[in-house]
Design a protein around this motif. Structure first.
Motif, PDB file in Angstrom:
ATOM      1  N   ILE A   1       0.830  -1.205   0.000  1.00  0.00           N
ATOM      2  CA  ILE A   1       0.000   0.000   0.000  1.00  0.00           C
ATOM      3  C   ILE A   1       0.868   1.260   0.000  1.00  0.00           C
ATOM      4  CG2 ILE A   1      -1.958  -1.177   1.056  1.00  0.00           C
ATOM      5  CD1 ILE A   1      -1.284   0.176   3.694  1.00  0.00           C
ATOM      6  N   ARG A   2       2.052   1.187   0.599  1.00  0.00           N
ATOM      7  CA  ARG A   2       2.968   2.340   0.543  1.00  0.00           C
ATOM      8  C   ARG A   2       3.501   2.534  -0.871  1.00  0.00           C
ATOM      9  NH1 ARG A   2       4.868  -0.010   5.333  1.00  0.00           N
ATOM     10  NH2 ARG A   2       6.716  -0.820   4.283  1.00  0.00           N
ATOM     11  N   VAL A   3       3.927   1.433  -1.484  1.00  0.00           N
ATOM     12  CA  VAL A   3       4.444   1.521  -2.852  1.00  0.00           C
ATOM     13  C   VAL A   3       3.347   1.980  -3.808  1.00  0.00           C
ATOM     14  CG1 VAL A   3       5.341   0.170  -4.796  1.00  0.00           C
ATOM     15  CG2 VAL A   3       6.284  -0.161  -2.495  1.00  0.00           C
ATOM     16  N   TYR A   4       2.139   1.459  -3.641  1.00  0.00           N
ATOM     17  CA  TYR A   4       1.035   1.851  -4.513  1.00  0.00           C
ATOM     18  C   TYR A   4       0.740   3.344  -4.374  1.00  0.00           C
ATOM     19  CZ  TYR A   4      -3.537   1.909  -6.734  1.00  0.00           C
ATOM     20  OH  TYR A   4      -4.599   2.203  -7.556  1.00  0.00           O
ATOM     21  N   ARG A   5       0.785   3.858  -3.148  1.00  0.00           N
ATOM     22  CA  ARG A   5       0.599   5.299  -2.951  1.00  0.00           C
ATOM     23  C   ARG A   5       1.671   6.091  -3.689  1.00  0.00           C
ATOM     24  NH1 ARG A   5       2.586   7.364   2.616  1.00  0.00           N
ATOM     25  NH2 ARG A   5       4.465   6.633   1.537  1.00  0.00           N
ATOM     26  N   ASP A   6       2.927   5.695  -3.515  1.00  0.00           N
ATOM     27  CA  ASP A   6       4.028   6.441  -4.128  1.00  0.00           C
ATOM     28  C   ASP A   6       3.965   6.375  -5.656  1.00  0.00           C
ATOM     29  OD1 ASP A   6       4.850   6.987  -1.564  1.00  0.00           O
ATOM     30  OD2 ASP A   6       6.449   5.468  -1.551  1.00  0.00           O
ATOM     31  N   VAL A   7       3.663   5.193  -6.178  1.00  0.00           N
ATOM     32  CA  VAL A   7       3.564   5.042  -7.631  1.00  0.00           C
ATOM     33  C   VAL A   7       2.372   5.831  -8.170  1.00  0.00           C
ATOM     34  CG1 VAL A   7       3.067   3.380  -9.475  1.00  0.00           C
ATOM     35  CG2 VAL A   7       4.787   2.850  -7.745  1.00  0.00           C
ATOM     36  N   SER A   8       1.254   5.792  -7.460  1.00  0.00           N
ATOM     37  CA  SER A   8       0.074   6.538  -7.901  1.00  0.00           C
ATOM     38  C   SER A   8       0.367   8.030  -7.969  1.00  0.00           C
ATOM     39  CB  SER A   8      -1.105   6.278  -6.956  1.00  0.00           C
ATOM     40  OG  SER A   8      -1.491   4.921  -6.993  1.00  0.00           O
ATOM     41  N   LEU A   9       1.047   8.562  -6.955  1.00  0.00           N
ATOM     42  CA  LEU A   9       1.410   9.979  -6.965  1.00  0.00           C
ATOM     43  C   LEU A   9       2.356  10.297  -8.119  1.00  0.00           C
ATOM     44  CD1 LEU A   9       1.965  10.525  -3.124  1.00  0.00           C
ATOM     45  CD2 LEU A   9       0.146  11.541  -4.516  1.00  0.00           C
ATOM     46  N   ALA A  10       3.304   9.397  -8.370  1.00  0.00           N
ATOM     47  CA  ALA A  10       4.246   9.624  -9.467  1.00  0.00           C
ATOM     48  C   ALA A  10       3.543   9.598 -10.818  1.00  0.00           C
ATOM     49  CB  ALA A  10       5.361   8.574  -9.426  1.00  0.00           C
ATOM     50  N   VAL A  11       2.668   8.610 -11.014  1.00  0.00           N
ATOM     51  CA  VAL A  11       1.939   8.517 -12.285  1.00  0.00           C
ATOM     52  C   VAL A  11       1.081   9.762 -12.495  1.00  0.00           C
ATOM     53  CG1 VAL A  11       0.115   7.273 -13.522  1.00  0.00           C
ATOM     54  CG2 VAL A  11       1.939   5.996 -12.385  1.00  0.00           C
ATOM     55  N   MET A  12       0.385  10.200 -11.455  1.00  0.00           N
ATOM     56  CA  MET A  12      -0.453  11.387 -11.586  1.00  0.00           C
ATOM     57  C   MET A  12       0.383  12.631 -11.898  1.00  0.00           C
ATOM     58  SD  MET A  12      -3.614  10.592 -11.461  1.00  0.00           S
ATOM     59  CE  MET A  12      -3.132   9.096 -12.356  1.00  0.00           C
ATOM     60  N   ASN A  13       1.583  12.713 -11.320  1.00  0.00           N
ATOM     61  CA  ASN A  13       2.453  13.846 -11.636  1.00  0.00           C
ATOM     62  C   ASN A  13       2.871  13.842 -13.099  1.00  0.00           C
ATOM     63  OD1 ASN A  13       2.470  15.044  -9.092  1.00  0.00           O
ATOM     64  ND2 ASN A  13       4.202  13.824  -8.369  1.00  0.00           N
TER      65      ASN A  13
END
Length: 262
Positions: A192-204
């Motif tokens: 869930i931590r990695v998914y949060r970080d990846v989601s933020l990166a993809v959205m950026n």
């Protein structure tokens, strides 16, 4: 109105954002295909009957990668290099989740504990994949361009999740229950931590491509953080439960093909 459907539609309608979306997805699927093929080759002697199902899992992942590449080719697009901060698979490995690639490159047979670790990692990540594809299927199953691909991949991900439940329960009945629950919890909290970080990166990255206003990006980031807070509190529990699936033997038999895509 900002909704999951409108957000995905915006990404799919723009060539550059669509190309990045498909490149990230194809890269992750190809990596999963390699990992499963190596695990199938290294299954310990006492678990060789599991090897064909692991190989089938890998073949499905390879197929999904080809499908995403074919969707790009259909629009005259070439894959782009996946930004490191969006590489979900490699970030999970860096957090110590799953079997390390250095171990998979070794020709020594895996142990039963290694197989349990692999299955627990897969059970967590396939939960995420199944949910993501269900979301796309709900909104785009009838889309003339991606609908068929979405339906096919979604069905495969559901099968992968069912297979993980069934095999982990088999190992639990064989006496590995405590190790399975410990590994599932560790994997879920890291995922869930990695998914949060990846989601933020993809959205950026998508925001820069699509020129989103700061307010829109802020709302999306807040939503990602809110999801993480929920998953950190209670949502992770859905990733660690084990129930016998209605469909048994979901990965028995040869993989399905996708000649219309690849």
């Amino acid at each position: 109105m900002l909704s999951a459907r409108s957000l995905f539609q915006e990404i799919l309608d723009h060539d550059e954002s669509f190309r990045l979306f498909c490149s990230i997805a194809a890269g992750g699927e190809a990596q999963g295909g390699w990992e499963n093929s190596r695990i199938a080759a290294l299954v310990p002697p006492g678990e060789r009957e599991l090897a064909p199902r692991i190989a089938r899992h890998g073949a499905d992942e390879d197929k999904h990668g080809r499908i995403f590449n074919a969707l790009m080719k259909k629009r005259g697009l070439e894959p782009v290099e996946v930004p490191p901060d969006t590489d979900y698979t490699m970030l999970l490995e860096r957090h110590g989740i799953g079997l390390a690639h250095d171990r998979l490159k070794d020709d020594r047979p895996l142990t039963v504990q290694d197989i349990v670790t692999y299955l627990a990692h897969s059970r967590v990540t396939e939960q995420r994949a199944s949910e993501q594809m269900e979301l796309l299927r709900r909104h785009f199953a009838d889309d003339p361009d991606i609908g068929r691909a979405v339906r096919m991949i979604s069905a495969d991900e559901d099968n992968h999740l069912a297979y993980c439940h069934e095999e982990l329960l088999r190992f639990a009945y064989a006496g590995h229950g405590r190790a399975i629950q410990r590994t599932l919890r560790e994997c879920a909290l890291a995922e869930i931590r990695v998914y949060r970080d990846v989601s933020l990166a993809v959205m950026n990255h998508m925001g820069r491509i699509l020129d989103w206003p700061k307010a829109k990006s802020a709302v999306l980031a807040a939503g990602i953080h809110a999801l993480y807070a929920y998953e950190r509190l209670v949502g992770w529990r859905r990733m660690v439960s084990l129930t016998m699936p209605e469909r048994r033997g979901a990965l028995n038999g040869p993989p399905t093909t996708a000649p219309e895509f690849a």
